[in-house]
Design a protein around this motif. Structure first.
Motif, short mmCIF file in Angstrom:
data_model
loop_
_atom_site.label_atom_id
_atom_site.label_comp_id
_atom_site.label_asym_id
_atom_site.label_seq_id
_atom_site.Cartn_x
_atom_site.Cartn_y
_atom_site.Cartn_z
N SER A 46 23.24 90.22 45.05
CA SER A 46 24.28 91.05 45.66
C SER A 46 23.79 91.64 46.97
N TYR A 47 22.54 92.11 46.97
CA TYR A 47 21.98 92.69 48.19
C TYR A 47 21.95 91.63 49.30
N SER A 48 21.59 90.41 48.96
CA SER A 48 21.56 89.33 49.94
C SER A 48 22.95 89.05 50.51
N GLN A 49 23.98 89.16 49.68
CA GLN A 49 25.35 88.96 50.15
C GLN A 49 25.73 90.05 51.16
N TYR A 50 25.31 91.28 50.91
CA TYR A 50 25.57 92.37 51.87
C TYR A 50 24.83 92.11 53.19
N GLU A 51 23.60 91.61 53.09
CA GLU A 51 22.84 91.29 54.31
C GLU A 51 23.56 90.22 55.14
N LEU A 52 24.04 89.18 54.48
CA LEU A 52 24.77 88.12 55.18
C LEU A 52 26.05 88.65 55.82
N ALA A 53 26.77 89.48 55.10
CA ALA A 53 28.00 90.06 55.65
C ALA A 53 27.69 90.90 56.89
N CYS A 54 26.58 91.63 56.88
CA CYS A 54 26.18 92.42 58.04
C CYS A 54 25.84 91.51 59.22
N LEU A 55 25.10 90.46 58.95
CA LEU A 55 24.71 89.52 60.02
C LEU A 55 25.92 88.82 60.62
N ARG A 56 26.85 88.43 59.78
CA ARG A 56 28.02 87.68 60.24
C ARG A 56 29.12 88.58 60.79
N ARG A 57 29.05 89.87 60.49
CA ARG A 57 30.07 90.84 60.93
C ARG A 57 31.47 90.41 60.49
N THR A 58 31.57 89.90 59.26
CA THR A 58 32.84 89.45 58.73
C THR A 58 33.51 90.57 57.94
N TRP A 59 34.81 90.63 58.01
CA TRP A 59 35.56 91.64 57.26
C TRP A 59 35.53 91.30 55.77
N VAL A 60 35.38 92.32 54.95
CA VAL A 60 35.38 92.16 53.50
C VAL A 60 36.24 93.25 52.87
N ARG A 61 36.83 92.93 51.74
CA ARG A 61 37.58 93.94 50.99
C ARG A 61 36.61 94.53 49.97
N VAL A 62 36.49 95.84 49.97
CA VAL A 62 35.50 96.53 49.14
C VAL A 62 36.21 97.52 48.21
N ALA A 63 35.87 97.47 46.94
CA ALA A 63 36.35 98.46 45.96
C ALA A 63 35.15 99.28 45.53
N TRP A 64 35.28 100.61 45.62
CA TRP A 64 34.18 101.49 45.23
C TRP A 64 34.71 102.82 44.74
N ARG A 65 33.85 103.53 44.04
CA ARG A 65 34.16 104.89 43.59
C ARG A 65 33.30 105.85 44.41
N ASP A 66 33.92 106.93 44.85
CA ASP A 66 33.15 107.94 45.58
C ASP A 66 32.41 108.82 44.58
N PRO A 67 31.54 109.73 45.04
CA PRO A 67 30.78 110.57 44.11
C PRO A 67 31.65 111.40 43.16
N GLY A 68 32.90 111.67 43.56
CA GLY A 68 33.83 112.40 42.70
C GLY A 68 34.54 111.53 41.69
N GLY A 69 34.33 110.20 41.77
CA GLY A 69 34.92 109.28 40.81
C GLY A 69 36.22 108.64 41.26
N GLN A 70 36.72 108.99 42.46
CA GLN A 70 37.97 108.41 42.94
C GLN A 70 37.75 106.99 43.41
N LEU A 71 38.65 106.08 43.02
CA LEU A 71 38.57 104.67 43.37
C LEU A 71 39.15 104.45 44.76
N HIS A 72 38.48 103.64 45.56
CA HIS A 72 38.93 103.27 46.91
C HIS A 72 38.95 101.76 47.02
N LEU A 73 39.89 101.24 47.79
CA LEU A 73 39.96 99.82 48.11
C LEU A 73 40.30 99.74 49.59
N GLU A 74 39.40 99.14 50.36
CA GLU A 74 39.59 99.12 51.81
C GLU A 74 38.95 97.87 52.40
#
Length: 78
Positions: free
Chosen positions: A11-39
């Motif tokens: 997974s870390y390698s995939q993030y590295e590749l995305a940074c190198l390629r500067r490609t847009w990605v859809r990311v789902a994550w929870r913030d420290p308060g537990g709220q879900l985000h999709l952006e």
């Protein structure tokens, strides 16, 4: 000590590749308060601090975000 849970190397390698390629990605994550985000984000860098790893990314509006890698649930190409 920290409650950070390291992510797998593949997974870390995939993030590295995305940074190198500067490609847009859809990311789902929870913030420290537990709220879900999709952006749609453009990965810019990976940083390590305070015993945790973070994805630095730009939103479509130009805002810069830092997402703790173990809070990210899903990432997919756009």
């Amino acid at each position: 000590m920290t409650d950070y849970t390291p992510i797998d190397c593949g997974s870390y390698s995939q993030y590295e590749l995305a940074c190198l390629r500067r490609t847009w990605v859809r990311v789902a994550w929870r913030d420290p308060g537990g709220q879900l985000h999709l952006e749609t984000l453009k990965p810019r860098d990976l940083v390590t601090r305070d015993h945790g790893e973070y994805l630095v990314a730009e939103s479509r509006t130009g805002a810069m975000l830092e997402l703790r890698l173990d809070y990210i649930h899903r990432t997919e190409p756009v």
